[in-house]
Design an enzyme around this catalytic site. Sequence first.
Site: not given
Ligand code: BG6
Length: 473
Positions: A174, A372
Amino acid sequence: MKKNEFLWGGSIAAHQCEGAWDQEGKGIGIMDLVTQGTYEIPREICQTIDPEKYYPSHEGIDFYHRYPEDIALFAEMGFKALRISIDWSRIFPKGDEQTPNQLGIEFYQKVIDELLKHDIEPIVTLYHFEMPVHLVREYGSWVNPKVVDFYLNYCQTMFEALKGKVRYWVTFNEMNHIDPQTEASDIFTYIIAGLKYTEMENKQQTLATISYNMTLASVKAVKIARMIDPENQVGCVFGLTPAYPLNCDPQNVMNSFKETDRECYQIDAMCMGRFPEYKLKEYQAQGIELTVSDEDALAFAQGKLDFIGLNYYSSSVAHYEGDEENEETLFGGTQNPYLEKSKWGWSIDPTGLRYLLNYIYRRYGLPIIITENGLGAIDQVEEDGTIQDDYRIEYVKKHIEQMEKAIVEDYVDCFGYLMWGPIDLVSATTGEMKKRYGFIYVDKNDDQTGSLARSKKESFRWYQNVISDKFNN
Ligand code: BG6
């Protein structure tokens, strides 16, 4: 790709799960300075830890010591792949050393061996917000081209150390969020480069330089990976959000295109063999100085990606012209009235995943892996110890359906689905534990209580069945 080669699995990141922040030679990484819920780290003090404060990454979920147990649970769910990240500060504690920390390397070798033992394909991210703090203090972070060289030395060290065991590599997670537009952007510039947007001098020039240097680092890393092992497949992960128009006013549709497209110039640079001309002209018009040297041009030509990793959580509504009143989202911008949102204000939009898969595939023609996708939610542990997380099942199920439509009906070449945070871990943007994504519950709370014991949520069995059904049918 044959059906049973599809990479079902999950993604985790070192700083959110490992803990052991100061063990076996690890240096201080930028996320080791983040206290819960805040990004209040001025650069001058960023090498000190305040013993009065709580830093969630210091213990994480103790994956560092419990990885065999956790990987066994992933294997029980039927995972075909797990995406992990390597913490740069475990390998080069300060970032600029010549010799790596052998204990750090051995830790990742052991994790990879454990995955292979369970027939789980490792997918390794080399930079998931884990930068040695020393590189920020002494060199000014990615603004400085020397940091590119340190990064490449680190990448080479890992390509060699895990040669023959790891086939899929990710250069960055990202990095596209480096181009923020609002004052709420400290979070993003900090997690990516250890710098606070609000404290940056000459903001536009600094951000453009960071972005360029990281993009260049990625293409150079691709070349090194291939030199070390031609079997290596190298991708980069982008966190993308389609920005819909609020209505069909052509100006709003244009705004929507521009916002959705805004961060794609980095992908262009990594896939098309050159840094895009339109972006250089845009920089020029803004008075930003940036030169692509002949050496850089060659690197862009030689370091094209093999695949694209897509992180997808939600869609947004583009900045609009008009007088409609609308609720604001967490990071500014307009809430989509057609969509529900999570407790953290992220809209829930499975169709957006299909939209993005199509958009990216048709633009670049490269295989895509969903690296993700998931729902951050507050889970309730019942008296009998069970966790009924139907909302999470619903979220993941609907996104998988849309992914399948993209593959089957739209002919997108998507070779894997890795849900985010298959085991509860520390939130990247808030440092909280209560924002849980996992199919596996971790007994750890924001007030630092909890035994760290693991237990299976209802979604654990559900995902296990999904993988086994899809794999066998
Ligand atoms: C993504 C990241 O953008 O979002 C992760 O790559 C992150 O590292 C995920 O954990 C979710 O975001 P958050 O703030 O809910 O943990």
